[in-house]
Design a protein around this motif. Structure first.
Motif, PDB file in Angstrom:
ATOM      1  N   LYS A  84      -4.162   3.133  -2.237  1.00  0.00           N
ATOM      2  CA  LYS A  84      -4.916   2.125  -2.976  1.00  0.00           C
ATOM      3  C   LYS A  84      -4.430   0.732  -2.606  1.00  0.00           C
ATOM      4  CE  LYS A  84      -3.883   3.528  -7.040  1.00  0.00           C
ATOM      5  NZ  LYS A  84      -3.825   3.539  -8.529  1.00  0.00           N
ATOM      6  N   LEU A  85      -5.342  -0.204  -2.621  1.00  0.00           N
ATOM      7  CA  LEU A  85      -5.000  -1.610  -2.462  1.00  0.00           C
ATOM      8  C   LEU A  85      -5.036  -2.245  -3.838  1.00  0.00           C
ATOM      9  CD1 LEU A  85      -7.219  -2.414   0.636  1.00  0.00           C
ATOM     10  CD2 LEU A  85      -4.724  -2.464   0.605  1.00  0.00           C
ATOM     11  N   THR A  86      -3.899  -2.735  -4.301  1.00  0.00           N
ATOM     12  CA  THR A  86      -3.831  -3.411  -5.594  1.00  0.00           C
ATOM     13  C   THR A  86      -3.700  -4.901  -5.342  1.00  0.00           C
ATOM     14  OG1 THR A  86      -2.800  -1.482  -6.610  1.00  0.00           O
ATOM     15  CG2 THR A  86      -2.611  -3.582  -7.774  1.00  0.00           C
ATOM     16  N   PHE A  87      -4.756  -5.630  -5.661  1.00  0.00           N
ATOM     17  CA  PHE A  87      -4.806  -7.061  -5.381  1.00  0.00           C
ATOM     18  C   PHE A  87      -4.156  -7.862  -6.496  1.00  0.00           C
ATOM     19  CE2 PHE A  87      -7.634  -7.462  -1.692  1.00  0.00           C
ATOM     20  CZ  PHE A  87      -8.149  -6.192  -1.617  1.00  0.00           C
ATOM     21  N   ARG A 126       0.852  -1.179   0.000  1.00  0.00           N
ATOM     22  CA  ARG A 126       0.000   0.000   0.000  1.00  0.00           C
ATOM     23  C   ARG A 126       0.894   1.237   0.000  1.00  0.00           C
ATOM     24  NH1 ARG A 126      -4.969   1.229   4.072  1.00  0.00           N
ATOM     25  NH2 ARG A 126      -6.234   2.394   2.594  1.00  0.00           N
TER      26      ARG A 126
END
Lengths: 113, 115
Positions: A100-103, A91
């Motif tokens: 932002k959370l980038t999965f 994060r």
């Protein structure tokens, strides 16, 4: 965004410890390491996060390598309820797109009775 | 208890119709996010907001819009629904201004089918 690499799947037996690894060799100094999990048919759920030091909470422990290029989520005693997809996420703490959370694809954890 | 709720939980709509998915949080969080989840793609960010009147595009924003008129709500609108937008949609929120040292809370999801 910096990328993480996790094994596609892991298996464990109930009441045994589980170590879920994550590689993040391009991590920057302002990136926090977050772990989330997603149980079947539910939204993701926060597990733990850290920056540099190892962290413990009621759900798990997070061990962060000294160079921060890898980390390990530790479930001390796996239960059937811990069967889920586990996501390791960086994060970003700076810049214009912070937070932002980038999965990624995550690790599917199977727990056997 | 504070919470984040999405509505409806399930919706079927026809191609070309405008659809709005609701997200409401009572945490008083500044940051809100919309994701979609498809088999083989994981969760992908559609739009996000850091506060009232602020909206930003995520990685898959085409065909979607959001507006933030108050702290609690971030509705997601599909301007003209397409079959490719059949997916499970998740809303999330987190606290803090310009901080990532906080957890995000996710809703239970909305399963949208476009026929």
């Amino acid at each position: 965004d910096a990328k993480t690499t996790q094994p596609n799947s892991m298996e464990s037996n109930e009441e045994e410890p589980v170590h879920l690894p994550c590689n993040h060799s391009t991590i920057s100094g302002t990136d926090y390491i977050h772990w989330y999990r997603q149980l079947p048919s539910q939204g993701p759920e926060y597990v733990i996060h850290g920056l540099t030091s190892n962290v413990n909470n009621r759900m798990a422990s997070l061990a962060i390598a000294e160079d921060r290029k890898s980390s390990t989520l530790i479930l001390h005693r796996a239960t059937l309820r811990d069967a889920a997809v586990y996501y390791c996420i960086l994060r970003r703490g700076g810049g214009t797109s912070y937070g932002k959370l980038t999965f990624g694809q995550g690790t599917i954890l199977t727990v056997h009775p | 208890d504070a919470e984040i709720t999405q509505s409806p939980r399930h919706k079927i709509t026809e191609t070309g119709r405008q659809v709005t998915l609701a997200c409401h949080q009572t945490w008083n969080h500044n940051n809100m996010f919309w994701y979609r989840q498809d088999l083989g793609h994981g969760l992908r960010l559609i739009h996000y907001s850091y506060g009232v009147q602020d909206t930003n595009k995520g990685e898959v924003s085409d065909g979607y819009s959001v507006s933030r008129s108050n702290t609690e709500d971030l509705p997601l609108t599909l301007e003209s629904a397409a079959s490719s937008q059949t997916s499970v949609y998740f809303c999330a929120s987190s606290s803090g201004r310009r901080t990532v040292n906080t957890e995000a809370f996710f809703g239970q999801g909305t399963r949208l089918t476009v026929v």
